[in-house]
Each structure stands twice: as structure tokens, then as C-alpha cells.
Design a protein around this motif. Sequence first.
Motif, short mmCIF file in Angstrom:
data_model
loop_
_atom_site.label_atom_id
_atom_site.label_comp_id
_atom_site.label_asym_id
_atom_site.label_seq_id
_atom_site.Cartn_x
_atom_site.Cartn_y
_atom_site.Cartn_z
N HIS A 230 11.56 -9.17 4.64
CA HIS A 230 12.07 -7.88 4.70
C HIS A 230 13.69 -8.07 5.49
O HIS A 230 13.81 -8.29 6.45
CB HIS A 230 11.38 -7.12 5.56
CG HIS A 230 9.89 -6.74 4.90
ND1 HIS A 230 8.76 -7.07 5.54
CD2 HIS A 230 9.42 -6.36 3.62
CE1 HIS A 230 7.55 -6.59 4.70
NE2 HIS A 230 8.48 -6.31 3.61
N THR B 176 16.11 -5.80 4.89
CA THR B 176 17.20 -4.49 5.44
C THR B 176 17.24 -4.34 6.89
O THR B 176 15.99 -4.67 7.78
CB THR B 176 16.57 -3.40 4.76
OG1 THR B 176 15.17 -3.19 5.10
CG2 THR B 176 16.65 -3.48 3.23
N GLY C 121 12.35 -5.71 9.83
CA GLY C 121 11.29 -5.92 9.08
C GLY C 121 10.45 -7.12 9.40
O GLY C 121 11.22 -8.19 10.01
N ASN D 205 7.78 -2.75 8.58
CA ASN D 205 9.07 -2.70 8.35
C ASN D 205 9.95 -1.31 8.34
O ASN D 205 9.71 -0.36 7.58
CB ASN D 205 9.07 -2.89 6.55
CG ASN D 205 10.54 -3.11 6.06
OD1 ASN D 205 11.46 -3.47 6.63
ND2 ASN D 205 10.38 -3.33 4.83
N THR E 127 12.43 1.02 7.77
CA THR E 127 13.63 0.87 6.96
C THR E 127 14.62 1.86 6.97
O THR E 127 15.65 1.93 6.37
CB THR E 127 12.98 1.06 5.36
OG1 THR E 127 12.17 2.25 5.33
CG2 THR E 127 12.05 -0.10 5.07
N LEU F 94 12.41 4.82 2.07
CA LEU F 94 13.58 4.02 2.57
C LEU F 94 14.68 4.89 3.20
O LEU F 94 16.05 4.26 3.49
CB LEU F 94 14.24 3.22 1.19
CG LEU F 94 13.44 2.00 0.66
CD1 LEU F 94 14.07 1.30 -0.35
CD2 LEU F 94 12.64 1.21 1.84
#
Length: 438
Positions: free
Chosen positions: A201, A203, A220, A258, A260, A339
Motif C-alpha cells: 500500500h 499511498t 498502509g 490502510n 488513505t 480514498l
Amino acid sequence: MNFFTSNKRLFIPVIVAGLLSACDGNDPESAQHGTNPELPPPERGLLPAMTIAQPAPWGDQQPTVPQGYTVSAIATDLKVPRQMLVLPNGDILVAEGKGGNAPALKPKDIIAGYIKSKGTTSVKSGNRLTLLRDADGDGTYELRTVFADNLNAPYGLALVDNNLYVANQDALVRFDYSEGQTEASGPPTKVTDLPSRINHHWTKALTASADGQFLYVGIGSNSNITERGMIAEVDRAMIWEVNAETGAHRPYATGLRNPTALTIQPGTDQLWAVVNERDEIGPNLVPDYLTSVQEGGFYGWPYSYWGQHVDDRVRPQDPQKVASAITPDYALGSHVAALGLDFSEASMGAKFADGVFVGMHGSWNRENPVGYKVVFVPFRNGRPDGQPVDFVTGFRGDDGKTRGRPVGVTVDPEGALIIADDLSNTIWRVTPVEKARE
């Protein structure tokens, strides 16, 4: 060239069809929104059901917005827009790029990767920040320029006074910024390295504390549920608190698979996040969620989900950690891939004035896709209250074609919701009709 490589266009779909034929295709969306979602028993199988997004051009179509609102594309042909930042003078910065370099562990990872790739853009990563300006306030952003390039999959953005912070996939960096500036005056200064080994992950979400002293970075996990071992998860599945001046950092909250998107609730110092939860235990597990983030809090990953529901796939277990796991505030639905996150303002109209907008990128591991929209979660007395309301839809049509996938969302105080769409590489702007007429 080996057989697998030379024939993968034929070979992978045949494997996928065979594996999915054994999967349970009954995956109606259950009541998984709100503070008390329905959690069915886990389901296990060779592969989850998968539906390719089937990208298609917008043509003369546009996303659908509520009555009393209008939508327009203010920038097209970008290079994978992810998150955005509205600057004090109304300029919009767009982070463009895609990252990650995690190798596949098992044949199912190759198959899943192939399917997911069919629902994403083929455009090369921009690795840059693009600035958009509407100088006369008529809703047309006539200036578009590259503010900074040669970045490494930039994602999160934050502005504190004259410091512009960018979370690349491998480092948090800082640019000097002056209001009205259209191009960075030089290369950025590194604030601190960020975990980037494997980067399953990749991001790195970002926001600043209300007083600007600290930066919060979402990092993440390096796996779904620790398939690469716990060593690979050091400093991951957590939110860092970073001293903006020195770069010193510490875990602020852990057990978030995660995280985001991050934001601070207006008028407070309360951090909020949207989090993508784990896969491969059924189409209706586990709900992605919206939550306030408690300092020092543990949110379950990998040992449990939605509080203290134990994930039996994780060995060894840690009963003490499970007992301390915090139940999130609000379920958004399983596999919606949230997201984007931002609090609304009165300028968005009375019905949508108190709450948050959430960008849902959309599922890949359900027979019946979910997400592919922007929803509004209403708040009352500072907390989520009530069912989510569809605000921008039509990214995935009834014909099964996918024309867009929302990522970041940000509210312009002047009265607009800005949405990054990383499939059609478009920035959309939604405004109340009365505002659009001004």
C-alpha cells in the motif's frame, strides 16, 4: 520469452474463469453503513469473486449530481490525479502519480493484479503537482501549469503558513510557498523518510494539525493480513505524527490497515480518517470505515476487524491487542475503497452543510461492484449520524462500463466540491446552481 509471458493474454483469463467458477457469486450488499453494520460470517475460497471495471470514455456524459447542483470538468488529460489542495487564493494543486513495487507472493496475486489493472488508467504516472487557477471566478480554470515535477508518486498535500508539504511514496518533503505562486522556486527539502520497502500500500495520506505544529501521515500495511511477515510491517498500518519543523516522528495511532485520507475536523483538533480494510473473507467483509482517530489508539489490524472480531487467519494471535481494539465510528461498506475525505461547509448548501464527503474508488473483488461514487455522511453534534447520501454518481453506469473512479475530494470554501478522477484523469467541480449563476 516463456510460454506464460507470450500467452498471458489467453492464459490468465482462462485461469481466472476456472477459479471464479468455483466461487460463490451470491454477494448482495448487506446493511453495512453506519455505526452498527451487519457482519456476516467469514467466507474463504481460492479467489474472491472479481468484476473488471471495464473502462469507457465519458463521451458526452457527465457524473450525476443532486437536483440543485451542477457538475463540470475543470481539467482533463492529467496524469493520474489523486489528491488535491485548495490554496488560500483559490488555486487548486493536484498531486498526480501512482506508485508501489510489491512483488506478487502467490499465483492468486498475479491473477488479482491482472484483473485490477484492467480497471485502471494506462496513462503514465505524472510524478508532479499541477496548479489550476480560475482568475476571474467564473468556474473556468484558464491557467494550468506544472507547479513541481520529478516527484515520487506524490499523494498527500498540506499547507502550513508558507510551507507546502507533499507526501511522496518514500518521503515527506517541503516546498517554500508564497500566495499566488505558480511554480516551485526550487527543489523540495526532505522533512523525513517514509516507509517505502515493498510498498504494497504505497499511498501516503497527509494532513496538518489545527495549529500547524504537527503533520499526520497515513501509512498502509505491506500486505493484506501479514502474508509477508510482521518484519515487513514495521512502521506500517498506522498514522505517524511528524514534527513539522524537525521531522521527528512517532506512531500516533496503530492497527489501521490502510489509512488513505486524513483531515482535521473544523473548529477542533480532532483527526479523522477513512481506512481500507482487509480482503479475502467474503464480499461483505470487512467494511471500510470513517473514524475519528484517538491518540495512542489501536484499531485491530491484523488481529481483528471492526473492533474485536478476531481474524482467524492471523497467527499467532494477540488476545491483549484484540481486547484493546477500538471500534471505528462509521462503516462505509465492504470493499468500496474509500480514498477521499473532507468536511463540508455551509457554502455547499443546507442539506450538505454538516458532514463529510467521501470519495469511493470502487471495488474489484465483488461480483456486484460497490463504490464508484462520492457520498455525503451527515453529522450531528460533531459525530456521524444517519445513512450516507449519494452525492456524485454515474462513474459506473448501468451498462457495466466504468467512466471514472473518484479518489480525493476537497471542499472549496467558496462553494464547490472538487473531485479527482484517476480513471478518466479528470478533475470535476460540483457547485450549487445558485452559486454557479453568480
